[in-house]
Scaffold this motif. Structure first.
Motif, PDB file in Angstrom:
ATOM      1  N   UNK A 169       0.703  -1.037  -0.111  1.00 24.90           N
ATOM      2  CA  UNK A 169      -0.067  -0.108  -0.200  1.00 24.90           C
ATOM      3  C   UNK A 169       0.981   1.167   0.087  1.00 24.90           C
ATOM      4  N   UNK A 170       0.333   2.305  -0.826  1.00 21.48           N
ATOM      5  CA  UNK A 170       1.316   3.548  -0.862  1.00 21.48           C
ATOM      6  C   UNK A 170       0.798   4.612   0.216  1.00 21.48           C
ATOM      7  N   UNK A 171       1.828   5.265   0.650  1.00 24.73           N
ATOM      8  CA  UNK A 171       1.391   6.644   1.375  1.00 24.73           C
ATOM      9  C   UNK A 171       1.331   7.691   0.658  1.00 24.73           C
ATOM     10  N   UNK A 172       0.885   8.790   1.181  1.00 26.39           N
ATOM     11  CA  UNK A 172       0.827  10.146   0.735  1.00 26.39           C
ATOM     12  C   UNK A 172       2.684  10.445   0.346  1.00 26.39           C
ATOM     13  N   UNK A 173       2.878  10.544  -0.696  1.00 27.67           N
ATOM     14  CA  UNK A 173       4.479  10.905  -0.915  1.00 27.67           C
ATOM     15  C   UNK A 173       4.564  11.248  -2.520  1.00 27.67           C
ATOM     16  N   UNK A 174       5.605  11.207  -2.901  1.00 26.40           N
ATOM     17  CA  UNK A 174       6.256  11.665  -4.145  1.00 26.40           C
ATOM     18  C   UNK A 174       6.475  10.141  -4.828  1.00 26.40           C
ATOM     19  N   UNK A 175       6.127  10.135  -5.900  1.00 24.79           N
ATOM     20  CA  UNK A 175       6.652   8.917  -6.926  1.00 24.79           C
ATOM     21  C   UNK A 175       7.605   9.389  -7.836  1.00 24.79           C
ATOM     22  N   UNK A 176       8.714   8.783  -7.820  1.00 22.39           N
ATOM     23  CA  UNK A 176       9.673   9.204  -8.689  1.00 22.39           C
ATOM     24  C   UNK A 176       9.840   8.241  -9.648  1.00 22.39           C
ATOM     25  N   UNK A 177       9.710   8.350 -11.067  1.00 23.43           N
ATOM     26  CA  UNK A 177       9.982   7.653 -12.044  1.00 23.43           C
ATOM     27  C   UNK A 177      11.262   7.875 -12.666  1.00 23.43           C
ATOM     28  N   UNK A 178      12.206   7.144 -13.036  1.00 26.05           N
ATOM     29  CA  UNK A 178      13.517   7.380 -13.721  1.00 26.05           C
ATOM     30  C   UNK A 178      13.239   7.106 -15.444  1.00 26.05           C
ATOM     31  N   UNK A 179      13.207   7.858 -16.211  1.00 25.73           N
ATOM     32  CA  UNK A 179      13.008   7.377 -17.557  1.00 25.73           C
ATOM     33  C   UNK A 179      14.108   8.139 -18.451  1.00 25.73           C
ATOM     34  N   UNK A 180      14.617   7.165 -18.990  1.00 29.31           N
ATOM     35  CA  UNK A 180      15.869   7.865 -19.871  1.00 29.31           C
ATOM     36  C   UNK A 180      17.024   8.560 -19.178  1.00 29.31           C
ATOM     37  N   UNK A 181      17.209   7.969 -17.882  1.00 32.65           N
ATOM     38  CA  UNK A 181      18.137   8.940 -16.811  1.00 32.65           C
ATOM     39  C   UNK A 181      17.736   9.926 -16.405  1.00 32.65           C
ATOM     40  N   UNK A 182      16.450  10.146 -16.538  1.00 35.43           N
ATOM     41  CA  UNK A 182      15.812  11.586 -16.144  1.00 35.43           C
ATOM     42  C   UNK A 182      14.677  11.278 -15.141  1.00 35.43           C
ATOM     43  N   UNK A 183      14.718  11.966 -13.998  1.00 31.66           N
ATOM     44  CA  UNK A 183      13.758  11.686 -12.843  1.00 31.66           C
ATOM     45  C   UNK A 183      12.428  12.563 -13.183  1.00 31.66           C
ATOM     46  N   UNK A 184      11.249  11.887 -12.858  1.00 28.56           N
ATOM     47  CA  UNK A 184       9.944  12.508 -13.209  1.00 28.56           C
ATOM     48  C   UNK A 184       9.243  12.223 -11.951  1.00 28.56           C
ATOM     49  N   UNK A 185       8.786  13.339 -11.228  1.00 28.80           N
ATOM     50  CA  UNK A 185       8.009  13.439 -10.071  1.00 28.80           C
ATOM     51  C   UNK A 185       6.457  13.362 -10.246  1.00 28.80           C
ATOM     52  N   UNK A 186       5.728  12.570  -9.343  1.00 23.14           N
ATOM     53  CA  UNK A 186       4.401  12.693  -9.328  1.00 23.14           C
ATOM     54  C   UNK A 186       3.757  12.541  -7.735  1.00 23.14           C
ATOM     55  N   UNK A 187       2.896  13.393  -7.477  1.00 26.92           N
ATOM     56  CA  UNK A 187       2.355  13.244  -6.344  1.00 26.92           C
ATOM     57  C   UNK A 187       1.243  12.285  -6.091  1.00 26.92           C
ATOM     58  N   UNK A 188       1.419  11.500  -4.999  1.00 29.14           N
ATOM     59  CA  UNK A 188       0.262  10.529  -4.901  1.00 29.14           C
ATOM     60  C   UNK A 188      -0.333  10.510  -3.534  1.00 29.14           C
ATOM     61  N   UNK A 189      -1.616  10.410  -3.418  1.00 31.34           N
ATOM     62  CA  UNK A 189      -2.253  10.458  -2.141  1.00 31.34           C
ATOM     63  C   UNK A 189      -2.585   9.164  -1.289  1.00 31.34           C
ATOM     64  N   UNK A 190      -2.508   7.952  -2.425  1.00 27.57           N
ATOM     65  CA  UNK A 190      -2.618   6.486  -1.744  1.00 27.57           C
ATOM     66  C   UNK A 190      -2.719   5.685  -2.990  1.00 27.57           C
ATOM     67  N   UNK A 191      -2.935   4.299  -2.585  1.00 17.82           N
ATOM     68  CA  UNK A 191      -2.852   3.466  -3.846  1.00 17.82           C
ATOM     69  C   UNK A 191      -2.197   2.307  -3.412  1.00 17.82           C
ATOM     70  N   UNK A 192      -2.004   1.159  -4.407  1.00 16.71           N
ATOM     71  CA  UNK A 192      -1.354  -0.025  -4.273  1.00 16.71           C
ATOM     72  C   UNK A 192      -0.365  -0.282  -5.473  1.00 16.71           C
ATOM     73  N   UNK A 193       0.698  -0.663  -4.961  1.00 17.37           N
ATOM     74  CA  UNK A 193       1.760  -1.170  -5.853  1.00 17.37           C
ATOM     75  C   UNK A 193       1.787  -2.658  -6.109  1.00 17.37           C
ATOM     76  N   UNK A 194       1.419  -3.164  -7.287  1.00 17.54           N
ATOM     77  CA  UNK A 194       1.970  -4.281  -7.655  1.00 17.54           C
ATOM     78  C   UNK A 194       2.587  -4.737  -8.907  1.00 17.54           C
TER      79      UNK A 194
END
Length: 67
Positions: free
Chosen positions: A42-67
């Motif tokens: 389960x995900x917490x309120x936080x920042x999700x960071x995706x690294x795409x082509x060696x560049x970090x992209x930030x997304x704000x998340x409030x909750x969720x499920x990771x699978x």
């Protein structure tokens, strides 16, 4: 590469291919790389960071499920 789908209550926000995913779960922060072990969390309120082509992209998340 990791296939990442970000889904909101309004529907699919986006689909991405990332080399790394960093996120805060209910038991702590984790970074996922390609070929990681199966994981459900389960995900917490936080920042999700995706690294795409060696560049970090930030997304704000409030909750969720990771699978």
């Amino acid at each position: 590469m990791l296939k990442v789908k970000i889904v909101t209550p309004s529907g699919l926000y986006g689909t991405f291919e990332a080399s790394k995913v960093h996120v805060a779960t209910s038991v702590g922060e984790c970074t996922l790389l390609a070929n990681h072990m199966p994981l459900v969390a389960t995900l917490k309120i936080s920042k999700l960071i995706l690294t795409i082509d060696e560049t970090e992209h930030d997304f704000a998340i409030s909750s969720g499920i990771l699978h």
